[in-house]
Design a protein around this motif. Structure first.
Motif, PDB file in Angstrom:
ATOM      1  N   ASN A 282      70.832  -3.015  -1.017  1.00 35.40           N
ATOM      2  CA  ASN A 282      70.345  -4.183  -1.778  1.00 35.40           C
ATOM      3  C   ASN A 282      71.335  -4.678  -2.826  1.00 35.40           C
ATOM      4  OD1 ASN A 282      67.783  -4.469  -0.478  1.00 35.40           O
ATOM      5  ND2 ASN A 282      67.178  -2.578  -1.514  1.00 35.40           N
ATOM      6  N   GLY A 283      72.599  -4.675  -2.471  1.00 39.36           N
ATOM      7  CA  GLY A 283      73.627  -5.216  -3.362  1.00 39.36           C
ATOM      8  C   GLY A 283      74.243  -4.209  -4.313  1.00 39.36           C
ATOM      9  N   GLU A 284      73.653  -3.010  -4.422  1.00 40.38           N
ATOM     10  CA  GLU A 284      74.201  -1.981  -5.307  1.00 40.38           C
ATOM     11  C   GLU A 284      75.568  -1.535  -4.781  1.00 40.38           C
ATOM     12  OE1 GLU A 284      72.950  -0.732  -8.221  1.00 40.38           O
ATOM     13  OE2 GLU A 284      71.400  -2.275  -8.048  1.00 40.38           O
TER      14      GLU A 284
ATOM     15  N   GLN B  61      79.918   4.978  -3.691  1.00 39.09           N
ATOM     16  CA  GLN B  61      78.481   4.708  -3.691  1.00 39.09           C
ATOM     17  C   GLN B  61      77.946   4.554  -2.270  1.00 39.09           C
ATOM     18  OE1 GLN B  61      77.544   1.777  -6.592  1.00 39.09           O
ATOM     19  NE2 GLN B  61      75.347   1.989  -6.349  1.00 39.09           N
ATOM     20  N   ILE B  62      78.707   3.912  -1.406  1.00 35.29           N
ATOM     21  CA  ILE B  62      78.296   3.744  -0.011  1.00 35.29           C
ATOM     22  C   ILE B  62      78.206   5.111   0.663  1.00 35.29           C
ATOM     23  CG2 ILE B  62      79.013   2.838   2.239  1.00 35.29           C
ATOM     24  CD1 ILE B  62      80.306   0.460   0.656  1.00 35.29           C
ATOM     25  N   GLN B  63      79.227   5.934   0.495  1.00 33.22           N
ATOM     26  CA  GLN B  63      79.249   7.263   1.124  1.00 33.22           C
ATOM     27  C   GLN B  63      78.178   8.181   0.550  1.00 33.22           C
ATOM     28  OE1 GLN B  63      83.325   8.439   0.532  1.00 33.22           O
ATOM     29  NE2 GLN B  63      84.088   6.997   2.075  1.00 33.22           N
ATOM     30  N   THR B  64      77.967   8.125  -0.770  1.00 39.79           N
ATOM     31  CA  THR B  64      76.947   8.950  -1.411  1.00 39.79           C
ATOM     32  C   THR B  64      75.559   8.607  -0.877  1.00 39.79           C
ATOM     33  OG1 THR B  64      78.262   9.222  -3.413  1.00 39.79           O
ATOM     34  CG2 THR B  64      75.889   9.573  -3.638  1.00 39.79           C
ATOM     35  N   ALA B  65      75.343   7.341  -0.543  1.00 37.29           N
ATOM     36  CA  ALA B  65      74.064   6.910   0.027  1.00 37.29           C
ATOM     37  C   ALA B  65      73.942   7.325   1.498  1.00 37.29           C
ATOM     38  CB  ALA B  65      73.909   5.404  -0.114  1.00 37.29           C
TER      39      ALA B  65
ATOM     40  N   GLY C 178      90.753 -20.631   3.915  1.00 39.33           N
ATOM     41  CA  GLY C 178      89.569 -21.218   4.522  1.00 39.33           C
ATOM     42  C   GLY C 178      88.429 -21.315   3.534  1.00 39.33           C
ATOM     43  N   GLU C 179      87.243 -21.544   4.087  1.00 34.43           N
ATOM     44  CA  GLU C 179      86.051 -21.740   3.273  1.00 34.43           C
ATOM     45  C   GLU C 179      85.095 -20.564   3.420  1.00 34.43           C
ATOM     46  OE1 GLU C 179      82.246 -24.753   3.236  1.00 34.43           O
ATOM     47  OE2 GLU C 179      84.190 -25.568   3.798  1.00 34.43           O
ATOM     48  N   VAL C 180      84.513 -20.160   2.312  1.00 31.90           N
ATOM     49  CA  VAL C 180      83.433 -19.175   2.347  1.00 31.90           C
ATOM     50  C   VAL C 180      82.197 -19.935   2.816  1.00 31.90           C
ATOM     51  CG1 VAL C 180      82.016 -17.593   0.985  1.00 31.90           C
ATOM     52  CG2 VAL C 180      84.452 -17.889   0.429  1.00 31.90           C
ATOM     53  N   VAL C 181      81.615 -19.499   3.926  1.00 33.54           N
ATOM     54  CA  VAL C 181      80.440 -20.205   4.457  1.00 33.54           C
ATOM     55  C   VAL C 181      79.155 -19.408   4.297  1.00 33.54           C
ATOM     56  CG1 VAL C 181      81.721 -21.678   6.040  1.00 33.54           C
ATOM     57  CG2 VAL C 181      80.949 -19.457   6.824  1.00 33.54           C
ATOM     58  N   MET C 182      79.276 -18.107   4.001  1.00 32.54           N
ATOM     59  CA  MET C 182      78.082 -17.291   3.853  1.00 32.54           C
ATOM     60  C   MET C 182      78.406 -16.056   3.028  1.00 32.54           C
ATOM     61  SD  MET C 182      76.447 -14.234   5.019  1.00 32.54           S
ATOM     62  CE  MET C 182      77.491 -13.711   6.338  1.00 32.54           C
ATOM     63  N   VAL C 183      77.528 -15.743   2.100  1.00 31.15           N
ATOM     64  CA  VAL C 183      77.558 -14.471   1.393  1.00 31.15           C
ATOM     65  C   VAL C 183      76.159 -13.889   1.546  1.00 31.15           C
ATOM     66  CG1 VAL C 183      77.793 -13.298  -0.833  1.00 31.15           C
ATOM     67  CG2 VAL C 183      79.295 -15.238  -0.286  1.00 31.15           C
ATOM     68  N   ALA C 184      76.066 -12.705   2.141  1.00 26.38           N
ATOM     69  CA  ALA C 184      74.761 -12.079   2.333  1.00 26.38           C
ATOM     70  C   ALA C 184      74.081 -11.863   0.986  1.00 26.38           C
ATOM     71  CB  ALA C 184      74.915 -10.742   3.057  1.00 26.38           C
ATOM     72  N   ALA C 185      72.779 -12.054   0.940  1.00 26.65           N
ATOM     73  CA  ALA C 185      72.016 -11.839  -0.291  1.00 26.65           C
ATOM     74  C   ALA C 185      72.210 -10.418  -0.816  1.00 26.65           C
ATOM     75  CB  ALA C 185      70.536 -12.124  -0.053  1.00 26.65           C
ATOM     76  N   THR C 186      72.444  -9.487   0.097  1.00 28.24           N
ATOM     77  CA  THR C 186      72.663  -8.089  -0.284  1.00 28.24           C
ATOM     78  C   THR C 186      74.147  -7.783  -0.518  1.00 28.24           C
ATOM     79  OG1 THR C 186      72.582  -7.549   2.049  1.00 28.24           O
ATOM     80  CG2 THR C 186      70.572  -7.205   0.780  1.00 28.24           C
ATOM     81  N   LYS C 187      74.979  -8.800  -0.503  1.00 24.90           N
ATOM     82  CA  LYS C 187      76.391  -8.758  -0.900  1.00 24.90           C
ATOM     83  C   LYS C 187      77.307  -7.931  -0.006  1.00 24.90           C
ATOM     84  CE  LYS C 187      74.983  -9.241  -5.716  1.00 24.90           C
ATOM     85  NZ  LYS C 187      75.028  -8.627  -7.034  1.00 24.90           N
ATOM     86  N   HIS C 188      76.828  -7.384   1.086  1.00 20.28           N
ATOM     87  CA  HIS C 188      77.631  -6.499   1.925  1.00 20.28           C
ATOM     88  C   HIS C 188      78.421  -7.228   3.005  1.00 20.28           C
ATOM     89  CE1 HIS C 188      74.180  -7.207   4.445  1.00 20.28           C
ATOM     90  NE2 HIS C 188      74.858  -6.699   5.460  1.00 20.28           N
ATOM     91  N   ALA C 189      78.205  -8.535   3.161  1.00 20.32           N
ATOM     92  CA  ALA C 189      78.881  -9.290   4.217  1.00 20.32           C
ATOM     93  C   ALA C 189      79.230 -10.690   3.725  1.00 20.32           C
ATOM     94  CB  ALA C 189      77.999  -9.379   5.458  1.00 20.32           C
TER      95      ALA C 189
END
Length: 162
Positions: free
Chosen positions: A93-95, A120-124, A59-70
């Motif tokens: 914020n994308g980290e 990194q997600i869990q540490t945060a 399929g097509e990528v229609v959205m990438v969140a600015a913060t890269k998480h979605a």
């Protein structure tokens, strides 16, 4: 109307593959009202045991969140899907996220969409579950989770039927 663009006629049935390996759980298991109550649509969450997200269908990528998480996808058959890595990970914020696709890009099933750092997600202090949601489910008769327990990336995960 779903969260993304319209215009494709939904197919009679589509199998959505698991975008990541891990343990499949119901949305209700999340400690988040929006996802756990399926306000954006039905689906499931996968507690990942790897740090790579792959396309669950062609399929097509229609959205990438600015913060890269979605990432938002539209299957060639007209199924809108949101892949959301973690809860409250917008605050990073994308980290810890490395997105490898752009909007308007066509992807094949199994193609890598992003890498993310569970550590990194869990540490945060955030949960790292990958939420998989059909955002235009009202166009379909049924969205069914096909797998319980452990799943490997690209195994059948959801069935979306017209």
């Amino acid at each position: 109307m779903g969260l993304f663009k319209q215009g494709r006629r939904p197919a009679a049935r589509l199998i959505v593959k698991a975008p990541v390996s891990g343990e499949v759980k119901p949305l209700a298991s999340l400690n988040d009202g929006v996802f756990s109550e399926a306000l954006l649509g039905p689906g499931c969450v996968i507690e990942p045991n790897e740090d790579e997200l792959t396309a669950p269908f062609a399929g097509e990528v229609v959205m990438v969140a600015a913060t890269k998480h979605a990432i938002g996808l539209m299957s060639d058959e007209g199924v809108e899907l949101m892949l959301h890595v973690g809860l409250d990970t917008v605050n990073l914020n994308g980290e810890g996220f490395q997105v490898e696709v752009q909007p308007k890009t066509h992807v094949r099933a199994g193609e890598r969409l992003m890498r993310f750092s569970r550590e990194q997600i869990q540490t945060a202090g955030y949960p790292d579950g990958v939420v998989v949601i059909v955002t235009n489910a009202r166009l379909f008769k049924q969205v069914e989770t096909l797998k319980e327990g452990m799943v490997k990336a690209q195994e059948d995960l959801l069935s979306v039927s017209k």
